[in-house]
Design a protein around this motif. Structure first.
Motif, PDB file in Angstrom:
ATOM      1  N   LYS A   1      42.310  31.480  35.969  1.00 25.40           N
ATOM      2  CA  LYS A   1      42.506  30.554  37.090  1.00 25.40           C
ATOM      3  C   LYS A   1      42.325  31.268  38.422  1.00 25.40           C
ATOM      4  O   LYS A   1      41.701  30.739  39.340  1.00 25.40           O
ATOM      5  CB  LYS A   1      43.893  29.916  37.014  1.00 25.40           C
ATOM      6  CG  LYS A   1      44.013  28.882  35.940  1.00 25.40           C
ATOM      7  CD  LYS A   1      45.404  28.304  35.884  1.00 25.40           C
ATOM      8  CE  LYS A   1      45.551  27.360  34.714  1.00 25.40           C
ATOM      9  NZ  LYS A   1      46.928  26.870  34.563  1.00 25.40           N
ATOM     10  N   LEU A   2      42.879  32.471  38.534  1.00 22.35           N
ATOM     11  CA  LEU A   2      42.715  33.236  39.764  1.00 22.35           C
ATOM     12  C   LEU A   2      41.261  33.607  39.999  1.00 22.35           C
ATOM     13  O   LEU A   2      40.787  33.614  41.132  1.00 22.35           O
ATOM     14  CB  LEU A   2      43.578  34.496  39.726  1.00 22.35           C
ATOM     15  CG  LEU A   2      45.081  34.277  39.850  1.00 22.35           C
ATOM     16  CD1 LEU A   2      45.829  35.590  39.652  1.00 22.35           C
ATOM     17  CD2 LEU A   2      45.430  33.665  41.192  1.00 22.35           C
ATOM     18  N   HIS A   3      40.544  33.923  38.934  1.00 20.69           N
ATOM     19  CA  HIS A   3      39.130  34.263  39.059  1.00 20.69           C
ATOM     20  C   HIS A   3      38.329  33.063  39.562  1.00 20.69           C
ATOM     21  O   HIS A   3      37.401  33.216  40.350  1.00 20.69           O
ATOM     22  CB  HIS A   3      38.582  34.741  37.721  1.00 20.69           C
ATOM     23  CG  HIS A   3      37.129  35.069  37.744  1.00 20.69           C
ATOM     24  ND1 HIS A   3      36.638  36.166  38.408  1.00 20.69           N
ATOM     25  CD2 HIS A   3      36.055  34.435  37.212  1.00 20.69           C
ATOM     26  CE1 HIS A   3      35.313  36.194  38.277  1.00 20.69           C
ATOM     27  NE2 HIS A   3      34.946  35.162  37.551  1.00 20.69           N
ATOM     28  N   ASN A   4      38.685  31.871  39.115  1.00 18.22           N
ATOM     29  CA  ASN A   4      37.970  30.668  39.540  1.00 18.22           C
ATOM     30  C   ASN A   4      38.229  30.333  40.999  1.00 18.22           C
ATOM     31  O   ASN A   4      37.456  29.607  41.612  1.00 18.22           O
ATOM     32  CB  ASN A   4      38.350  29.479  38.664  1.00 18.22           C
ATOM     33  CG  ASN A   4      37.708  29.554  37.302  1.00 18.22           C
ATOM     34  OD1 ASN A   4      36.688  30.208  37.136  1.00 18.22           O
ATOM     35  ND2 ASN A   4      38.293  28.902  36.332  1.00 18.22           N
ATOM     36  N   LEU A   5      39.317  30.844  41.588  1.00 18.42           N
ATOM     37  CA  LEU A   5      39.596  30.581  42.996  1.00 18.42           C
ATOM     38  C   LEU A   5      38.584  31.269  43.902  1.00 18.42           C
ATOM     39  O   LEU A   5      38.429  30.888  45.064  1.00 18.42           O
ATOM     40  CB  LEU A   5      41.016  31.038  43.350  1.00 18.42           C
ATOM     41  CG  LEU A   5      42.148  30.252  42.713  1.00 18.42           C
ATOM     42  CD1 LEU A   5      43.483  30.878  43.075  1.00 18.42           C
ATOM     43  CD2 LEU A   5      42.107  28.797  43.141  1.00 18.42           C
ATOM     44  N   ALA A   6      37.897  32.284  43.403  1.00 17.80           N
ATOM     45  CA  ALA A   6      36.908  32.995  44.206  1.00 17.80           C
ATOM     46  C   ALA A   6      35.627  32.191  44.389  1.00 17.80           C
ATOM     47  O   ALA A   6      34.797  32.532  45.225  1.00 17.80           O
ATOM     48  CB  ALA A   6      36.579  34.338  43.567  1.00 17.80           C
TER      49      ALA A   6
END
Length: 146
Positions: free
Chosen positions: A107-112
């Protein structure tokens, strides 16, 4: 629901059939292909399709990007509803924590990622930026034949 056809004294059943009844895979043939593809392990080793599972065994099952470690609590050769199938196994605490950690990292990776695709003006600016940088790069690396 149909009564289980496991004999009273039976202590094991085929792993492909158990994976199907526990609803890890939609069909037995998909379970078979997953086992043959090395997606199911017992004690860190790949298992064969005909391997017998018993109550208390620990299996590691990979489905897509998720990897689950489960303890077999019960056997059934009848594929029942999902709530009944979930009583056949118990996922280990370590496995649950690892899957939650990996999910949060995804999920954090997709925020980029940007919120939108570039529009026409954005594409022009990107193209202009690339052209300016490539020209200055070409000029700085040109050969002088003096």
């Amino acid at each position: 629901m149909r009564k289980s056809s496991l004999p009273e004294g039976a202590v094991g059943m085929r792993i492909d059939k158990w994976l199907w009844t526990a609803r890890f895979f939609k069909t037995r043939s998909i379970a078979k292909h997953a086992i043959e593809g090395g997606k199911v392990h017992h004690n860190g080793e790949r298992v064969k399709v005909s391997r017998e599972v018993r109550i208390g065994m620990e299996l590691t099952i990979q489905q897509g990007i998720d990897k689950k470690t489960v303890l077999i609590k019960a056997l059934s050769d009848v594929r029942g509803p999902a709530p009944v199938a979930q009583t056949l196994y118990e996922e280990t605490e370590v496995s649950i924590a690892r899957r939650e950690l990996l999910a949060s990292q995804r999920k954090l990776h997709n925020l980029a990622r940007p919120d939108h695709r570039p529009n026409k003006k954005d594409r022009r600016d990107i193209s202009k930026f690339k052209n300016e940088n490539s020209q200055s790069f070409d000029q700085s690396w040109s050969y002088n034949d003096d």
